[in-house]
Design a protein around this motif. Structure first.
Motif, PDB file in Angstrom:
ATOM      1  N   GLY A 418       0.799  -1.211   0.000  1.00  0.00           N
ATOM      2  CA  GLY A 418       0.000   0.000   0.000  1.00  0.00           C
ATOM      3  C   GLY A 418       0.829   1.257   0.000  1.00  0.00           C
ATOM      4  N   VAL A 419       0.131   2.377  -0.157  1.00  0.00           N
ATOM      5  CA  VAL A 419       0.714   3.707  -0.018  1.00  0.00           C
ATOM      6  C   VAL A 419       0.185   4.253   1.309  1.00  0.00           C
ATOM      7  N   GLY A 420       1.008   4.238   2.334  1.00  0.00           N
ATOM      8  CA  GLY A 420       0.561   4.604   3.670  1.00  0.00           C
ATOM      9  C   GLY A 420       0.885   6.038   4.019  1.00  0.00           C
ATOM     10  N   GLU A 421      -0.095   6.748   4.580  1.00  0.00           N
ATOM     11  CA  GLU A 421       0.093   8.089   5.126  1.00  0.00           C
ATOM     12  C   GLU A 421       0.871   9.017   4.183  1.00  0.00           C
ATOM     13  N   PRO A 422       0.359   9.251   2.967  1.00  0.00           N
ATOM     14  CA  PRO A 422       1.102  10.082   2.019  1.00  0.00           C
ATOM     15  C   PRO A 422       1.215  11.528   2.484  1.00  0.00           C
ATOM     16  N   SER A 423       2.345  12.128   2.190  1.00  0.00           N
ATOM     17  CA  SER A 423       2.564  13.559   2.440  1.00  0.00           C
ATOM     18  C   SER A 423       3.038  14.160   1.129  1.00  0.00           C
ATOM     19  N   VAL A 424       2.217  15.065   0.552  1.00  0.00           N
ATOM     20  CA  VAL A 424       2.504  15.639  -0.765  1.00  0.00           C
ATOM     21  C   VAL A 424       2.712  17.141  -0.641  1.00  0.00           C
ATOM     22  N   HIS A 425       3.731  17.648  -1.337  1.00  0.00           N
ATOM     23  CA  HIS A 425       3.951  19.094  -1.419  1.00  0.00           C
ATOM     24  C   HIS A 425       4.376  19.449  -2.834  1.00  0.00           C
ATOM     25  N   ALA A 431       6.181  18.166  -7.904  1.00  0.00           N
ATOM     26  CA  ALA A 431       5.585  17.725  -6.646  1.00  0.00           C
ATOM     27  C   ALA A 431       6.356  16.529  -6.113  1.00  0.00           C
ATOM     28  N   LEU A 432       6.317  16.360  -4.803  1.00  0.00           N
ATOM     29  CA  LEU A 432       6.992  15.235  -4.162  1.00  0.00           C
ATOM     30  C   LEU A 432       6.041  14.602  -3.161  1.00  0.00           C
ATOM     31  N   VAL A 433       6.017  13.268  -3.133  1.00  0.00           N
ATOM     32  CA  VAL A 433       5.269  12.556  -2.113  1.00  0.00           C
ATOM     33  C   VAL A 433       6.230  11.679  -1.323  1.00  0.00           C
TER      34      VAL A 433
END
Length: 507
Positions: A418-425, A431-433
């Motif tokens: 999975g993709v857990g707790e993504p943080s994107v800016h 953009a970076l995740v």
């Protein structure tokens, strides 16, 4: 190692070199203090978005110098103490050799043999005793030398002695990799039973990082409470757990982030929405962002910890207009999860404003095992209008697309769940995740359009690590981020640099 080799060495020089490093570390510490004082004065005389950007860059440069000071100080101590131990062993060894040499022959390997006329049985026994003592001292010198060398090499690799945890806990230095560097501890990490010694709050996780409109660094903490170090995670919460906090940070004159102010329980647990429904067990922040002078935070309302994960009732937005001290829900903005299917892909959200006039909402299903990361967008000036949100339909953003059937735009990495707790800016150039899976693996991925993402890169693998949230003190060729560790239950500041982060530009 032979006696002649040890005699030729001068470990006192290691002590002197350690003293020189200690002097340099002290000078660097003084320089850091001067910079912090000047920066604080600058903040008094200059405000606004440009000031915040300049201050963020300065903070980041100073915290790098703080880390360098900690490394230099650790090296200085290792060299002075280790060199001193080598001097002591060498002096004792050579004294024994010199005494033995007046009566016996002493080989370079430390074997002592009688010489005529002192070669009778008693002299042979005395020589054997000298041999044992001298060879033990040679071995002690070699062992001490290896210990000093190993310690210096470990410090150079980022393993700082001050981080050594209690038995059974995770050493935060174990996070270090070619792409990640540990910077300092942040919140929590108190005694697992009493919470004593916790930074800011007893025990906590997540540390969602943000900056107030007037330039204060803050973190929004997830589950916080006494005893969380032993009983948090999947399973029942203790009575003191399930609360959240906001910690405002200030930089001390050593360049370290320290607690300035704590706001307790800004996002209270939500009562059940149907008859006989219990209050949510926890309200957990997932991202924070600003629109002018208004601050927003997304949260997920967790109703239980069943099936080895957390299950949410809903996610929603809160806002603050007083610099993050008080918050109120943006009541129209609630994304309700399916009671049985738990199929809403916007339960764990990361909001990311972009220069194109939109704020992008990234999300996953509850838990860390899912089909990947999803996306929607909304005009930034209509953040609080549910009808203005457009969800990805596979080829474009569509106001008629249902959130539940919006396809993922970033699948889990091959071989992971999975993709857990993504943080994107969004940065100047892309953009970076940052995200994690359910086994302590941390990843990055980048995108030029916010929809098409590069293959995720594995940054570090540390069982017990999760919740990697980007800091507003990021940009250029690397990012800062917070990361949570399960034992002890707390958070840490790290720096990540790889091909996804290089050339990001400003935050």
């Amino acid at each position: 190692m032979s006696i002649s080799m040890i005699r030729a060495q001068n470990p006192q020089e290691v002590v002197y070199a350690g003293g020189d490093l200690a002097t340099k570390a002290s000078a660097l510490d003084e320089l850091v203090g001067e910079q912090v004082r000047a920066l604080n004065q600058l903040k008094l005389d200059w405000s606004g978005s440009a000031a915040n950007a300049a201050v963020a860059t300065a903070y980041r440069n100073i915290q790098q110098q703080h880390w360098q000071h900690e490394k230099l100080a650790a090296l200085a101590h290792a060299m002075k103490s280790g060199g001193g131990a080598l001097v002591a062993v060498r002096d004792v060894l050579l004294a024994w050799v010199d005494i033995a040499s007046t009566l016996f022959d002493v080989s370079d390997s430390g074997v002592v043999t009688p010489r005529a006329p002192n070669d009778t049985a008693p002299w042979v026994a005395i020589a054997a005793s000298y041999t044992k003592i001298i060879q033990q001292l040679i071995e002690s010198f070699v062992t001490t030398d290896q210990t000093v060398s190993t310690g210096i090499s470990a410090i150079n690799a980022g393993w700082l002695p001050g981080n050594n945890p209690l038995p059974g806990n995770i050493d935060p230095d174990s996070l270090n990799s070619e792409q990640l560097k540990w910077m300092q501890s942040l919140a929590g990490s108190g005694d697992p039973t009493t919470g004593e010694g916790g930074v800011g709050v007893p025990n906590t996780d997540l540390s969602i990082m943000g900056m107030t409109p007037d330039g204060r660094l803050f973190t929004i903490q997830g589950d916080t409470g006494v005893g969380m170090g032993e009983t948090g995670g999947p399973g029942p919460r203790p009575a003191e757990g399930g609360h959240n906090n906001i910690i405002f940070w200030r930089m001390d004159e050593h360049g370290k982030w320290v607690v300035d102010e704590v706001v307790n329980d800004p996002f209270p647990n939500t009562p059940g929405r149907l008859p006989k429904q219990a209050e949510d067990i926890s309200t957990i922040p997932t991202s924070t962002f600003n629109n002018g002078d208004t601050m927003y935070t997304s949260v997920m309302n967790v109703k239980n910890w069943d099936d080895g994960t957390w299950q949410t009732r809903s996610s929603q937005l809160y806002k603050s207009t007083d610099g993050g001290r008080t918050w109120e829900p943006v009541k129209p903005l609630v994304w309700t999860n399916g009671e049985a299917a738990h199929d809403n892909p916007f339960q764990v959200q990361s909001f990311a404003p972009s220069d194109d006039g939109y704020t992008y909402m990234y999300g996953t299903q509850d838990g860390r095992v899912n089909d990947g990361m999803h996306v929607a967008r909304v005009p930034t000036d209509q953040i609080e209008n549910p009808a203005a949100y457009e969800y990805w339909n596979g080829s474009g953003f569509d106001a008629d697309q249902y959130p539940e059937t919006s396809p993922a735009i970033l699948a889990p990495p091959s071989g992971y769940d999975g993709v857990g707790e993504p943080s994107v800016h969004f940065y100047d150039n892309r953009a970076l995740v940052t995200f994690n899976d359910n086994m302590g693996n941390v990843f990055t991925s980048s995108s030029t359009d916010g929809v098409t993402w590069s293959p995720p890169q594995l940054v570090t693998a540390a069982p017990g690590a999760y919740g990697v949230f980007q800091s507003p003190l990021s940009g250029g060729d690397s990012i800062d981020a917070s990361i949570s560790l399960w034992k002890p239950y707390g958070t840490h500041l790290v720096q990540i640099q790889n091909s996804d982060t290089r050339g990001l530009g400003a935050y």
